[in-house]
Design a protein around this motif. Sequence first.
Motif, PDB file in Angstrom:
ATOM      1  N   GLU A   1     -46.629  79.946  36.534  1.00 37.69           N
ATOM      2  CA  GLU A   1     -47.707  79.789  35.505  1.00 37.69           C
ATOM      3  C   GLU A   1     -48.479  80.705  35.981  1.00 37.69           C
ATOM      4  O   GLU A   1     -49.297  80.682  37.078  1.00 37.69           O
ATOM      5  CB  GLU A   1     -48.258  78.300  35.663  1.00 37.69           C
ATOM      6  CG  GLU A   1     -47.181  77.409  34.859  1.00 37.69           C
ATOM      7  CD  GLU A   1     -47.895  75.836  34.698  1.00 37.69           C
ATOM      8  OE1 GLU A   1     -49.292  75.656  35.233  1.00 37.69           O
ATOM      9  OE2 GLU A   1     -47.385  75.055  34.061  1.00 37.69           O
ATOM     10  N   ILE A   2     -48.563  82.033  35.563  1.00 31.16           N
ATOM     11  CA  ILE A   2     -49.358  83.030  35.911  1.00 31.16           C
ATOM     12  C   ILE A   2     -50.533  83.144  35.094  1.00 31.16           C
ATOM     13  O   ILE A   2     -50.245  83.581  33.814  1.00 31.16           O
ATOM     14  CB  ILE A   2     -48.389  84.163  36.020  1.00 31.16           C
ATOM     15  CG1 ILE A   2     -47.075  84.115  36.920  1.00 31.16           C
ATOM     16  CG2 ILE A   2     -49.257  85.680  36.368  1.00 31.16           C
ATOM     17  CD1 ILE A   2     -46.111  85.197  36.951  1.00 31.16           C
ATOM     18  N   ASP A   3     -51.690  83.279  35.973  1.00 25.21           N
ATOM     19  CA  ASP A   3     -52.997  83.759  35.048  1.00 25.21           C
ATOM     20  C   ASP A   3     -53.267  85.214  35.145  1.00 25.21           C
ATOM     21  O   ASP A   3     -53.138  85.814  36.092  1.00 25.21           O
ATOM     22  CB  ASP A   3     -54.076  82.723  35.869  1.00 25.21           C
ATOM     23  CG  ASP A   3     -55.376  83.183  34.930  1.00 25.21           C
ATOM     24  OD1 ASP A   3     -55.427  83.055  33.959  1.00 25.21           O
ATOM     25  OD2 ASP A   3     -56.354  83.309  35.737  1.00 25.21           O
ATOM     26  N   MET A   4     -53.951  85.509  34.014  1.00 25.41           N
ATOM     27  CA  MET A   4     -54.078  87.144  34.074  1.00 25.41           C
ATOM     28  C   MET A   4     -55.728  87.181  33.906  1.00 25.41           C
ATOM     29  O   MET A   4     -56.258  86.634  32.933  1.00 25.41           O
ATOM     30  CB  MET A   4     -53.589  87.765  32.782  1.00 25.41           C
ATOM     31  CG  MET A   4     -53.955  89.057  32.400  1.00 25.41           C
ATOM     32  SD  MET A   4     -53.483  90.299  33.693  1.00 25.41           S
ATOM     33  CE  MET A   4     -51.835  90.405  33.314  1.00 25.41           C
ATOM     34  N   PRO A   5     -56.352  87.649  34.946  1.00 27.49           N
ATOM     35  CA  PRO A   5     -58.000  87.503  34.781  1.00 27.49           C
ATOM     36  C   PRO A   5     -58.317  88.474  33.801  1.00 27.49           C
ATOM     37  O   PRO A   5     -57.669  89.610  33.460  1.00 27.49           O
ATOM     38  CB  PRO A   5     -58.269  88.102  36.017  1.00 27.49           C
ATOM     39  CG  PRO A   5     -57.085  87.990  37.251  1.00 27.49           C
ATOM     40  CD  PRO A   5     -55.958  87.954  36.125  1.00 27.49           C
ATOM     41  N   PRO A   6     -59.328  87.999  33.041  1.00 30.85           N
ATOM     42  CA  PRO A   6     -59.696  89.055  31.959  1.00 30.85           C
ATOM     43  C   PRO A   6     -59.957  90.713  32.399  1.00 30.85           C
ATOM     44  O   PRO A   6     -59.849  91.453  31.577  1.00 30.85           O
ATOM     45  CB  PRO A   6     -61.028  88.318  31.474  1.00 30.85           C
ATOM     46  CG  PRO A   6     -60.911  87.035  31.811  1.00 30.85           C
ATOM     47  CD  PRO A   6     -60.113  87.053  33.048  1.00 30.85           C
ATOM     48  N   LYS A   7     -60.569  90.992  33.369  1.00 29.13           N
ATOM     49  CA  LYS A   7     -60.805  92.211  33.922  1.00 29.13           C
ATOM     50  C   LYS A   7     -59.271  92.944  33.967  1.00 29.13           C
ATOM     51  O   LYS A   7     -59.499  94.139  33.887  1.00 29.13           O
ATOM     52  CB  LYS A   7     -61.579  92.185  35.241  1.00 29.13           C
ATOM     53  CG  LYS A   7     -62.857  91.749  35.029  1.00 29.13           C
ATOM     54  CD  LYS A   7     -63.571  91.684  36.372  1.00 29.13           C
ATOM     55  CE  LYS A   7     -63.489  92.930  37.068  1.00 29.13           C
ATOM     56  NZ  LYS A   7     -64.104  92.658  38.495  1.00 29.13           N
ATOM     57  N   ALA A   8     -58.119  92.252  34.279  1.00 29.67           N
ATOM     58  CA  ALA A   8     -57.041  92.735  34.398  1.00 29.67           C
ATOM     59  C   ALA A   8     -56.130  93.121  33.060  1.00 29.67           C
ATOM     60  O   ALA A   8     -54.958  93.856  33.088  1.00 29.67           O
ATOM     61  CB  ALA A   8     -56.061  92.023  35.387  1.00 29.67           C
ATOM     62  N   VAL A   9     -56.626  92.462  32.127  1.00 30.11           N
ATOM     63  CA  VAL A   9     -55.909  92.589  31.010  1.00 30.11           C
ATOM     64  C   VAL A   9     -55.560  94.240  30.292  1.00 30.11           C
ATOM     65  O   VAL A   9     -54.345  94.586  29.949  1.00 30.11           O
ATOM     66  CB  VAL A   9     -56.467  91.765  29.770  1.00 30.11           C
ATOM     67  CG1 VAL A   9     -55.889  91.922  28.275  1.00 30.11           C
ATOM     68  CG2 VAL A   9     -56.347  90.282  30.004  1.00 30.11           C
ATOM     69  N   ALA A  10     -56.769  94.913  30.376  1.00 34.43           N
ATOM     70  CA  ALA A  10     -56.455  96.242  30.144  1.00 34.43           C
ATOM     71  C   ALA A  10     -55.523  97.101  30.995  1.00 34.43           C
ATOM     72  O   ALA A  10     -54.966  97.988  30.265  1.00 34.43           O
ATOM     73  CB  ALA A  10     -57.778  96.970  29.963  1.00 34.43           C
ATOM     74  N   GLY A  11     -55.366  96.731  32.214  1.00 32.38           N
ATOM     75  CA  GLY A  11     -54.603  97.412  33.009  1.00 32.38           C
ATOM     76  C   GLY A  11     -55.331  98.885  33.417  1.00 32.38           C
ATOM     77  O   GLY A  11     -56.412  99.028  33.378  1.00 32.38           O
ATOM     78  N   SER A  12     -54.590  99.394  34.320  1.00 29.03           N
ATOM     79  CA  SER A  12     -55.063 100.792  34.925  1.00 29.03           C
ATOM     80  C   SER A  12     -54.105 102.119  34.336  1.00 29.03           C
ATOM     81  O   SER A  12     -52.884 101.689  34.709  1.00 29.03           O
ATOM     82  CB  SER A  12     -55.153 100.808  36.344  1.00 29.03           C
ATOM     83  OG  SER A  12     -56.298  99.809  36.783  1.00 29.03           O
TER      84      SER A  12
END
Length: 100
Positions: free
Chosen positions: A10-21
């Motif tokens: 169960e992996i959470d994706m923080p909102p700041k990381a959704v867009a990626g780099s």
Amino acid sequence: MSDEAPRHFEIDMPPKAVAGSYADFANVWHTPDVFVMDFVSLVRPPHEGTDADGNTVTVVPGQVVQRVRIPPEQVFELAKALTQQLEFWEQENGRRSTGG
């Protein structure tokens, strides 16, 4: 907990990381305990410069946008996952030459 039971992550994706780099390339290096991948984005166009010996070189300015450290055991899993995803991508988009 049994080692034989299937794992369900169960992996959470923080909102700041959704867009990626975005990265233009990656530099990979290792120590005895960890592999490190520095993902780099170009920040300016390449330009002519000189190295420490006075030789003409092309300077390519870049900035690390993300550093990822993984244990050596996971490198094999990552390589398999990248190969599998590349094969899927080629099936969908066709093979591209590496230009090298």
